[in-house]
Write an enzyme that holds these catalytic residues in place. Structure first.
Site, PDB file in Angstrom:
ATOM      1  N   LYS A 200     -43.400 -14.592  -2.452  1.00 45.33           N
ATOM      2  CA  LYS A 200     -44.169 -14.655  -1.202  1.00 45.33           C
ATOM      3  C   LYS A 200     -43.943 -13.372  -0.404  1.00 45.33           C
ATOM      4  O   LYS A 200     -42.899 -13.189   0.215  1.00 45.33           O
ATOM      5  CB  LYS A 200     -43.768 -15.852  -0.335  1.00 45.33           C
ATOM      6  N   GLU A 275     -30.384 -11.438   2.141  1.00 44.26           N
ATOM      7  CA  GLU A 275     -30.224 -10.057   2.609  1.00 44.26           C
ATOM      8  C   GLU A 275     -30.827 -10.033   4.006  1.00 44.26           C
ATOM      9  O   GLU A 275     -32.046 -10.075   4.163  1.00 44.26           O
ATOM     10  CB  GLU A 275     -31.000  -9.087   1.703  1.00 44.26           C
ATOM     11  N   CYS A 309     -33.556  -2.193   7.379  1.00 47.09           N
ATOM     12  CA  CYS A 309     -32.448  -3.131   7.640  1.00 47.09           C
ATOM     13  C   CYS A 309     -31.141  -2.390   7.890  1.00 47.09           C
ATOM     14  O   CYS A 309     -30.334  -2.809   8.704  1.00 47.09           O
ATOM     15  CB  CYS A 309     -32.302  -4.102   6.480  1.00 47.09           C
ATOM     16  N   GLU A 406     -30.450  -6.633  16.814  1.00 49.28           N
ATOM     17  CA  GLU A 406     -31.212  -5.761  15.926  1.00 49.28           C
ATOM     18  C   GLU A 406     -32.582  -5.500  16.568  1.00 49.28           C
ATOM     19  O   GLU A 406     -33.294  -6.443  16.909  1.00 49.28           O
ATOM     20  CB  GLU A 406     -31.397  -6.439  14.577  1.00 49.28           C
TER      21      GLU A 406
END
Ligand code: NAD
Length: 502
Positions: A200, A275, A309, A406
């Site tokens: 996906k 992750e 990331c 973040e």
């Protein structure tokens, strides 16, 4: 402020997408199909706001069909000789290379990233994943063991060994920031191990995954081994994570979604690897090679607009060099050329969506309100679109949201330090532990600090160096399991113990 304009793609296939946005199809059981409902999701070029394709919005029913197809294909693929699996993976890598310009332009149009990032880093990185794991497919092996069992029958011997077996049907769920290479990081080891997959992609960026699906079928992948469902996280993604026909979820994305996936996976005790997000520190010591450190720290945060990331989003700079380093990074930021990703001079593109740009603006506004100083940037760039100027923020403290959250945008916070113990404490003062970089000419400081910083990857005098052979992943709330490297294969294999009395 000036923005570099749109330049038409060179690939005829990508240009055609612009002339007439296609109604894309999904891949289920080897066939290109629509969703069971009529709903579609528009893929938008964030550089112009133009619709470039419409992808099917998959429902739970579509997920069910895809999982059934992957389940039906599993026994055959798992029994395919490893060398035959390797041959197909290698062919996929060759096909990616042959279509590298087309894939790079499509990625740039769909995601917004500068063409050089797609063309020279990410699409070649995707091919590298398939080549690396083509090699690994034939290197999967168990062990022989001599057990010390004391109650074995007299005169008999015990002989035991282990087999490595594929986990089964894998749901690979990936984000929008580096769509194709992150997809390859899941597909290549899963297929090498003998698993079948339902992929996906993220709803904003499905197009290169669908094109990769075509190339993978062309490479000879049997029907049903790879299935691709396009859809929204809350519906299609959630249905996959909860589906009892799925044995493992391999997820890359935010920590919040990682938690939701863990909850959803409980029903049939799926294997899960995550992750997740990061807030990676960049530690610059007084003996660093300053030109290298300044350019390196700027690239660590502004590469791909900070939508990485492992972005180095917190810089800790020694007081002796603080002013020079902050001026240097701010100068680099102020001189960056922003524009449409397809313009060859563009160094930084737009953020992927209006939603993401608003989020980043909100976090910068919060920092201002909390008393931080904007050294450079801090605003939207240009009248329209989702461009945020590269931003450096000083006068922050560890408690501020801008230091803890973040951002996933081109925003760096800088702090000064004098003591090594203090900087280790500050670097580790985060729920995340994905990556870090250390800038120093001292071998001893580099080694010592790399051991003390809590992170899945520590770079020394560099940042964001990826290779298919290097495991990447996090500690703490940055997740668990590793992509890339031999370690990634373990995510897709079970150990079976066989114990025999002879
Ligand atoms: P996200 O978590 O919102 O979405 C990621 C994927 O999960 C998308 O495909 C989305 O549709 C799907 N999803 C959303 N809700 C779901 C649910 N309830 N169940 C199942 N699937 C669901 O993340 P994003 O905003 O697309 O990506 C940004 C995040 O990804 C950042 O936090 C970034 O750090 C992280 N990321 C991590 C790595 C890494 O290797 N650690 C790499 C790239 C990005």
């Amino acid at each position: 402020m000036e923005l570099l304009g749109f330049v038409p793609p060179k690939s005829a296939r990508v240009a055609a997408t612009l002339d007439a946005p296609a109604d894309a199809s999904m891949l289920i059981g080897g066939a290109w199909v629509g969703a069971e409902g009529d709903a579609r999701i528009a893929s938008i070029d964030p550089g112009t706001g133009r619709v470039i394709a419409n992808v099917p919005e998959a429902s739970a029913g579509d997920v069910d069909r895809a999982v059934s197809a992957a389940r039906a294909a599993f026994a055959g693929w798992a029994a395919t000789p490893p060398a035959a699996r390797a041959t197909i993976l290698w062919r996929i890598a060759d096909l990616i290379d042959q279509h590298i310009d087309e894939l790079a332009e499509l990625e740039t149009l769909d995601q917004g990233k500068p063409l050089y990032v797609a063309r020279w880093a990410e699409i070649p990185g995707a091919a590298m994943q398939f080549r690396f794991f083509a090699g690994q497919a034939t290197a999967i092996e168990g062990r022989t063991i001599t057990p010390s069992i004391t109650y074995q029958p007299a005169g008999k011997e015990v002989h035991a060994w282990t087999l490595r077996e594929p986990v089964g049907v894998v749901a690979a769920i990936v984000p929008w920031n580096s769509p194709l290479v992150l997809t390859a990081m899941k597909l290549a080891p899963a297929l090498a191990a003998g698993c079948t997959v339902v992929l996906k992609p993220a709803e904003d960026t499905s197009l290169t995954a669908l094109r990769l699906g075509e190339l993978m079928m062309e490479a000879g992948l049997p029907a049903g081994v790879l299935n691709i469902v396009t859809g929204r996280g809350a519906t299609c993604g959630a249905a996959l994570a909860a589906h009892h026909g799925v044995d493992k979820v391999a997820f890359t994305g935010s920590t919040a979604t990682g938690r939701a996936i863990l909850d959803a996976s409980k029903g049939n005790i799926k294997r899960v690897t995550l992750e997740l997000g990061g807030k990676s520190p960049v530690v610059i010591l007084p003996d660093a090679a300053l030109d290298l450190a300044i350019a390196g720290a700027a690239n660590a945060i502004f590469f791909n607009g900070g939508q990485v990331c492992v972005a180095g989003s917190r810089a800790y700079v020694h007081a002796d060099i603080y002013d020079r380093v902050v001026d240097g990074i701010a100068g680099y930021a102020a001189g960056m050329k922003l524009g449409h990703g397809l313009n060859p001079d563009t160094q930084m593109g737009p953020l992927v969506s209006a939603r993401q740009a608003e989020r980043v603006e909100g976090l910068i506004g919060g920092a201002r309100a909390a008393g931080a100083s904007i050294v450079t940037g801090g605003d939207r760039h240009g009248a329209a679109g989702t461009f945020i100027a590269p931003t450096v923020i000083a006068d922050v403290s560890q408690e501020m949201e801008i230091v803890r959250e973040e951002v996933f945008g081109p925003v760096l916070v800088v702090q000064r330090f004098t003591d090594l113990d203090d900087v280790v404490e500050a670097a580790n003062d985060s729920v995340y532990g994905l990556a870090a970089s250390i800038w120093t000419e001292s071998l001893s400081s580099a080694h010592r600090l790399s051991r003390r910083i809590q992170a899945g990857t520590v770079w020394i005098n560099c940042h964001s160096m990826y290779d298919a052979s290097l495991p990447i992943g996090g500690v703490k709330q940055s997740g668990y399991g590793r992509d890339s490297g031999v370690a990634a294969l373990d995510n897709y294999l079970e150990w079976k113990t066989v114990c025999a009395v002879l």
